[in-house]
Design a protein around this motif. Structure first.
Motif, PDB file in Angstrom:
ATOM      1  N   SER A 189       0.777  -1.222   0.061  1.00  0.00           N
ATOM      2  CA  SER A 189       0.089  -0.031  -0.068  1.00  0.00           C
ATOM      3  C   SER A 189       0.812   1.205   0.034  1.00  0.00           C
ATOM      4  N   THR A 190       1.863   1.137  -0.651  1.00  0.00           N
ATOM      5  CA  THR A 190       2.825   2.343  -0.986  1.00  0.00           C
ATOM      6  C   THR A 190       2.795   2.744  -2.198  1.00  0.00           C
ATOM      7  N   VAL A 191       3.298   4.173  -2.241  1.00  0.00           N
ATOM      8  CA  VAL A 191       3.423   4.680  -3.798  1.00  0.00           C
ATOM      9  C   VAL A 191       5.067   5.211  -3.670  1.00  0.00           C
ATOM     10  N   VAL A 192       5.527   4.831  -5.112  1.00  0.00           N
ATOM     11  CA  VAL A 192       7.027   4.870  -5.353  1.00  0.00           C
ATOM     12  C   VAL A 192       6.939   6.085  -6.619  1.00  0.00           C
ATOM     13  N   LYS A 193       7.749   7.245  -6.384  1.00  0.00           N
ATOM     14  CA  LYS A 193       7.716   8.314  -7.240  1.00  0.00           C
ATOM     15  C   LYS A 193       9.076   8.932  -7.413  1.00  0.00           C
ATOM     16  N   LEU A 194       9.334   9.489  -8.451  1.00  0.00           N
ATOM     17  CA  LEU A 194      10.347  10.636  -8.873  1.00  0.00           C
ATOM     18  C   LEU A 194       9.699  11.850  -8.920  1.00  0.00           C
ATOM     19  N   ILE A 195      10.427  12.785  -8.216  1.00  0.00           N
ATOM     20  CA  ILE A 195       9.853  14.020  -8.276  1.00  0.00           C
ATOM     21  C   ILE A 195      10.976  15.173  -8.974  1.00  0.00           C
ATOM     22  N   SER A 196      10.572  16.000  -9.775  1.00  0.00           N
ATOM     23  CA  SER A 196      11.571  16.674 -10.268  1.00  0.00           C
ATOM     24  C   SER A 196      11.955  17.823  -9.320  1.00  0.00           C
ATOM     25  N   LYS A 197      13.158  18.053  -9.458  1.00  0.00           N
ATOM     26  CA  LYS A 197      13.790  19.196  -8.650  1.00  0.00           C
ATOM     27  C   LYS A 197      13.783  20.545  -9.530  1.00  0.00           C
ATOM     28  N   GLN A 198      13.445  20.645 -10.598  1.00  0.00           N
ATOM     29  CA  GLN A 198      13.618  21.805 -11.631  1.00  0.00           C
ATOM     30  C   GLN A 198      12.212  22.626 -11.452  1.00  0.00           C
ATOM     31  N   VAL A 199      12.252  23.877 -11.498  1.00  0.00           N
ATOM     32  CA  VAL A 199      11.368  24.813 -11.517  1.00  0.00           C
ATOM     33  C   VAL A 199      10.736  24.979 -12.755  1.00  0.00           C
ATOM     34  N   GLY A 200       9.603  24.635 -12.806  1.00  0.00           N
ATOM     35  CA  GLY A 200       8.848  24.952 -14.222  1.00  0.00           C
ATOM     36  C   GLY A 200       9.155  23.557 -15.127  1.00  0.00           C
ATOM     37  N   ALA A 201       9.329  22.274 -14.564  1.00  0.00           N
ATOM     38  CA  ALA A 201       9.544  21.068 -15.302  1.00  0.00           C
ATOM     39  C   ALA A 201       8.097  20.698 -16.128  1.00  0.00           C
ATOM     40  N   PRO A 202       8.510  20.186 -17.238  1.00  0.00           N
ATOM     41  CA  PRO A 202       7.348  19.912 -18.184  1.00  0.00           C
ATOM     42  C   PRO A 202       6.482  18.758 -17.228  1.00  0.00           C
ATOM     43  N   ILE A 203       7.057  17.833 -16.303  1.00  0.00           N
ATOM     44  CA  ILE A 203       6.320  16.964 -15.583  1.00  0.00           C
ATOM     45  C   ILE A 203       7.013  17.121 -14.413  1.00  0.00           C
ATOM     46  N   THR A 204       6.133  17.121 -13.177  1.00  0.00           N
ATOM     47  CA  THR A 204       6.687  17.522 -11.988  1.00  0.00           C
ATOM     48  C   THR A 204       6.951  16.154 -11.017  1.00  0.00           C
ATOM     49  N   GLU A 205       6.275  15.278 -11.494  1.00  0.00           N
ATOM     50  CA  GLU A 205       6.601  13.835 -10.866  1.00  0.00           C
ATOM     51  C   GLU A 205       6.269  12.624 -11.747  1.00  0.00           C
ATOM     52  N   PHE A 206       7.018  11.574 -11.441  1.00  0.00           N
ATOM     53  CA  PHE A 206       6.655  10.330 -12.078  1.00  0.00           C
ATOM     54  C   PHE A 206       6.444   9.096 -11.110  1.00  0.00           C
ATOM     55  N   ILE A 207       5.302   8.590 -11.422  1.00  0.00           N
ATOM     56  CA  ILE A 207       4.849   7.338 -10.763  1.00  0.00           C
ATOM     57  C   ILE A 207       5.374   6.121 -11.081  1.00  0.00           C
ATOM     58  N   ILE A 208       6.029   5.239 -10.379  1.00  0.00           N
ATOM     59  CA  ILE A 208       6.539   4.137 -10.657  1.00  0.00           C
ATOM     60  C   ILE A 208       5.508   2.883 -10.029  1.00  0.00           C
TER      61      ILE A 208
END
Length: 217
Positions: free
Chosen positions: A105-124
């Motif tokens: 019951s967990t969510v794994v993701k990558l969050i962008s550190k860039q300001v104004g990134a085209p995608i703010t986060e990716f869900i794995i």
């Protein structure tokens, strides 16, 4: 020949008598004792025959209007074993889960550190994901960094994040500009990776010049 009286059954009246010698009732000249008995037997037989015919007609009527239904036999096995089998199946859980995101019951993701990134986060949402950019010859990747600032430093198949031995790991897929990890609580990135590394929630990953935060929630 003697004539029998139909009323008192006196059977010695002369055949010429019109009236009974005993009771005085009128006598039918052609009726003898034998004939009277024979007629009674015939009447009973006729009545029995008529009743038998009526019973047969009633039976035929019932058969025609209410046909017998042959009971249908079905070879249905008892449901007890089936219920037990179904309940056992329902309680089976995978011994080696391939997707810990759902099991735990967990969510794994990558969050962008860039300001104004085209995608703010990716869900794995599976047990592995390729990081890179779309390539016409290789096809799409799960985490596409095309369009990010510094994407020229990202290879088509740059890195792979995967779940193995009950922990998340990352490895270099032969990229040009490499991968760098800054563990949680550390101020600086480490050296360029040359072997798979274990990832913990809060670690920062540099894919070339693009920085991503690894989070498990």
């Amino acid at each position: 020949m003697a004539i029998t009286c139909n009323l008192c059954f006196y059977d010695r009246n002369a055949d010429k008598n019109q009236f009974c010698e005993i009771c005085g009732s009128e006598i039918r000249a052609s009726t003898t004792l034998f004939e009277t008995q024979e007629k009674g037997i015939q009447d009973r037989e006729a009545k029995t025959f008529i009743q038998s015919d009526e019973q047969q007609l009633n039976l035929n009527h019932n058969i025609n209007n209410y046909p017998l239904k042959t009971p249908v036999s079905t070879n249905i096995s008892t449901s007890k074993n089936q219920i037990i089998e179904d309940s056992q199946k329902a309680n089976i859980s995978p011994k080696n889960p391939t997707n810990p995101t759902f099991i735990n019951s967990t969510v794994v993701k990558l969050i962008s550190k860039q300001v104004g990134a085209p995608i703010t986060e990716f869900i794995i949402d599976s047990n592995n994901a390729i990081i890179g950019k779309f390539d016409p010859n290789l096809g799409p990747v799960e985490i596409d960094l095309d369009g990010f600032y510094g994407d020229e430093t990202v290879s088509s198949t740059h890195a792979e994040i995967y779940f193995e031995n009950n922990q998340w790991q990352i490895k270099d897929m032969g990229s040009t500009n490499g991968i760098y990890i800054k563990p949680t609580g550390k101020a600086r990135f480490g050296y360029r990776m040359n072997k798979p590394e274990i990832l913990n929630s809060g670690d920062e990953i540099a894919i070339g010049k693009i920085r991503l935060l690894f989070i498990i929630t």
